[in-house]
Design a protein around this motif. Structure first.
Motif, PDB file in Angstrom:
ATOM      1  N   ARG A 173      42.671  16.843  17.636  1.00  0.00           N
ATOM      2  CA  ARG A 173      43.696  17.029  18.239  1.00  0.00           C
ATOM      3  C   ARG A 173      44.679  16.058  19.561  1.00  0.00           C
ATOM      4  O   ARG A 173      45.479  15.953  19.194  1.00  0.00           O
ATOM      5  N   VAL A 174      43.619  16.363  19.935  1.00  0.00           N
ATOM      6  CA  VAL A 174      44.087  15.758  21.562  1.00  0.00           C
ATOM      7  C   VAL A 174      44.311  14.300  21.332  1.00  0.00           C
ATOM      8  O   VAL A 174      44.491  13.614  21.935  1.00  0.00           O
ATOM      9  N   LYS A 179      47.313   9.415  20.686  1.00  0.00           N
ATOM     10  CA  LYS A 179      47.274   8.211  19.588  1.00  0.00           C
ATOM     11  C   LYS A 179      49.035   7.883  19.453  1.00  0.00           C
ATOM     12  O   LYS A 179      49.977   7.199  18.788  1.00  0.00           O
ATOM     13  N   PHE A 180      49.909   9.572  19.473  1.00  0.00           N
ATOM     14  CA  PHE A 180      51.115   9.624  18.877  1.00  0.00           C
ATOM     15  C   PHE A 180      52.411  10.017  20.086  1.00  0.00           C
ATOM     16  O   PHE A 180      53.137   9.484  19.755  1.00  0.00           O
ATOM     17  N   GLY A 181      51.631   9.909  21.083  1.00  0.00           N
ATOM     18  CA  GLY A 181      52.225  10.321  22.656  1.00  0.00           C
ATOM     19  C   GLY A 181      52.853  11.461  22.486  1.00  0.00           C
ATOM     20  O   GLY A 181      53.996  11.741  22.885  1.00  0.00           O
ATOM     21  N   ILE A 182      52.036  11.969  21.915  1.00  0.00           N
ATOM     22  CA  ILE A 182      53.201  13.677  21.814  1.00  0.00           C
ATOM     23  C   ILE A 182      51.676  14.819  22.492  1.00  0.00           C
ATOM     24  O   ILE A 182      50.645  14.849  22.876  1.00  0.00           O
ATOM     25  N   ALA A 183      52.538  15.892  22.842  1.00  0.00           N
ATOM     26  CA  ALA A 183      51.505  16.997  23.550  1.00  0.00           C
ATOM     27  C   ALA A 183      50.527  17.333  21.865  1.00  0.00           C
ATOM     28  O   ALA A 183      50.598  17.350  20.567  1.00  0.00           O
ATOM     29  N   ALA A 184      48.943  18.141  21.918  1.00  0.00           N
ATOM     30  CA  ALA A 184      48.103  18.328  21.577  1.00  0.00           C
ATOM     31  C   ALA A 184      48.453  19.670  20.945  1.00  0.00           C
ATOM     32  O   ALA A 184      47.977  19.620  19.787  1.00  0.00           O
ATOM     33  N   HIS A 188      48.357  18.919  14.281  1.00  0.00           N
ATOM     34  CA  HIS A 188      48.107  20.102  13.532  1.00  0.00           C
ATOM     35  C   HIS A 188      47.304  19.188  13.077  1.00  0.00           C
ATOM     36  O   HIS A 188      47.870  18.458  11.581  1.00  0.00           O
ATOM     37  N   GLY A 189      45.541  19.355  13.228  1.00  0.00           N
ATOM     38  CA  GLY A 189      44.820  18.423  12.315  1.00  0.00           C
ATOM     39  C   GLY A 189      42.853  19.332  12.308  1.00  0.00           C
ATOM     40  O   GLY A 189      42.992  19.759  13.698  1.00  0.00           O
ATOM     41  N   ASN A 190      42.428  19.515  11.597  1.00  0.00           N
ATOM     42  CA  ASN A 190      41.376  20.116  11.390  1.00  0.00           C
ATOM     43  C   ASN A 190      39.690  19.094  11.330  1.00  0.00           C
ATOM     44  O   ASN A 190      40.445  18.141  10.174  1.00  0.00           O
ATOM     45  N   ASN A 207      49.426  16.196  10.456  1.00  0.00           N
ATOM     46  CA  ASN A 207      50.424  16.923  10.423  1.00  0.00           C
ATOM     47  C   ASN A 207      51.310  16.694  11.624  1.00  0.00           C
ATOM     48  O   ASN A 207      50.499  17.352  12.575  1.00  0.00           O
ATOM     49  N   ILE A 208      52.906  16.755  11.846  1.00  0.00           N
ATOM     50  CA  ILE A 208      53.221  16.509  12.992  1.00  0.00           C
ATOM     51  C   ILE A 208      55.011  17.202  12.367  1.00  0.00           C
ATOM     52  O   ILE A 208      55.399  16.928  12.050  1.00  0.00           O
TER      53      ILE A 208
END
Length: 334
Positions: A173-174, A179-184, A188-190, A207-208
């Motif tokens: 997630r970090v 990569k997307f420039g948003i908060a970890a 959402h990803g596993n 997903n975001i």
């Protein structure tokens, strides 16, 4: 006048002292990982009663003394410890971080077998002193040693699990967030499967805010992806190696991961973690192998395991993960 006389003049005892065990956590192994967990448990006020166990009596005495001096800053939590497993009696959770490291040129099976011998000295006395506890296994190789702990303890499957891919998923997630420039915590990803080189990134679930990235970028996670998202998973697998190469050990991230797991057990919040659990019967896996799947945690341990809808390729990879572990695990001598 001795101290007891002074105490008697200062206060009148009404009831006997009772040890609080509702949140009692025993941590076995006071290396970098164990102490990282203890630090997180104390500073986040997750437990009021923490016991440290280690075979090095001098070192554990020093850690206990140092932490006791800090208790005025930590809501006066009780910290004790030593080499005697009776200190762990009536623990709610027992976290095991102890184990031996792989030697140069040593086979994985030999490393596992040496750790089995270590676990024979750890798990039975923990189970004897705290027969209703939840065992959280952090020692590596995590998945196989969780299986070993399950066999040695005789506990039901819901009360024995490994920290597994919980930290791997956090790293995932970090890196995606960067990569997307948003908060970890907004990505959402596993990561599931082995806590190790054969782990599986569930690209279909990334997903975001409910926007599944695979829907708008079908090549995500594939070798031919021009945006190289696959490098994110490679970095997850490499993450621990990088930290160890730079500072010699991992401690803080896994410490916080352990604390997070313990908090959600004690708070009975039914939160989901990527934990190493017995996957026999999942995805056509036929052996008692422990791998990480999304797991709902509650006060009694594992409450539910989420049945992910995986792609054909993801199912194949988790089956390969199970085979890799079983090939080592089947030759363990108890």
């Amino acid at each position: 006048m001795n101290t007891s006389d002074t105490v008697e003049k200062c206060m009148r005892h009404i009831t006997p002292h009772v040890e609080s065990t509702e949140t009692k956590i025993t941590v076995v192994g006071i290396g970098a990982v164990g102490m990282g967990a203890v630090s997180a448990l104390l500073t986040q006020e997750i437990s009021k009663n923490i016991v440290l166990l280690d075979m090095d009596g001098r070192k554990v005495a020093g850690e206990v003394l140092d932490l006791q001096h800090a208790t005025p800053f930590l809501s006066n939590s009780q910290v004790s410890g030593g080499t005697d497993y009776s200190l762990s009696r009536n623990s709610k959770i027992c976290v095991v971080t102890a184990g031996v490291r792989q030697q140069e040129g040593e086979s994985r099976l030999n490393l596992v077998q040496r750790n089995v011998e270590v676990f024979k000295k750890i798990i039975p006395p923990l189970a004897e002193n705290s027969p209703n506890c939840i065992l959280v296994i952090v020692s590596n190789p995590c998945d196989i040693l969780t299986y070993v702990a399950w066999k040695l303890s005789g506990f039901p499957q819901e009360r024995v699990f490994g920290s597994g891919c919980d930290l791997d998923s956090a790293r995932f997630r970090v890196l995606l967030a960067q990569k997307f420039g948003i908060a970890a915590n907004s990505v959402h990803g596993n990561i599931i499967g082995e806590h190790g080189d054969s782990s599986v990134a569930v690209w279909s679930g990334v997903n975001i805010a409910g926007l599944f990235i695979k829907d708008i970028h079908p090549q995500m996670g594939l070798d031919n992806d021009p945006e190289k998202f696959i490098d994110v998973h490679k970095a997850v697998v490499q993450g621990a190696y990088d930290v160890i190469k730079l500072k010699g050990y991992t401690s803080w991230a896994i410490g916080y991961a352990i604390a997070h797991i313990c908090r959600d057990i004690l708070d009975n919040v039914y939160a989901i973690h990527m934990l190493s659990v017995n996957v026999k019967g999942f995805y056509d896996i036929k052996d008692d192998v422990f791998l990480s799947l999304p797991t709902v945690l509650a006060s009694r341990g594992i409450h539910e395991i989420i049945l992910l809808t995986l792609s054909e390729e993801e199912v194949k990879k988790i089956q390969e993960s199970a085979k890799i572990l079983w090939d080592v695990q089947k030759d363990i001598v108890f």
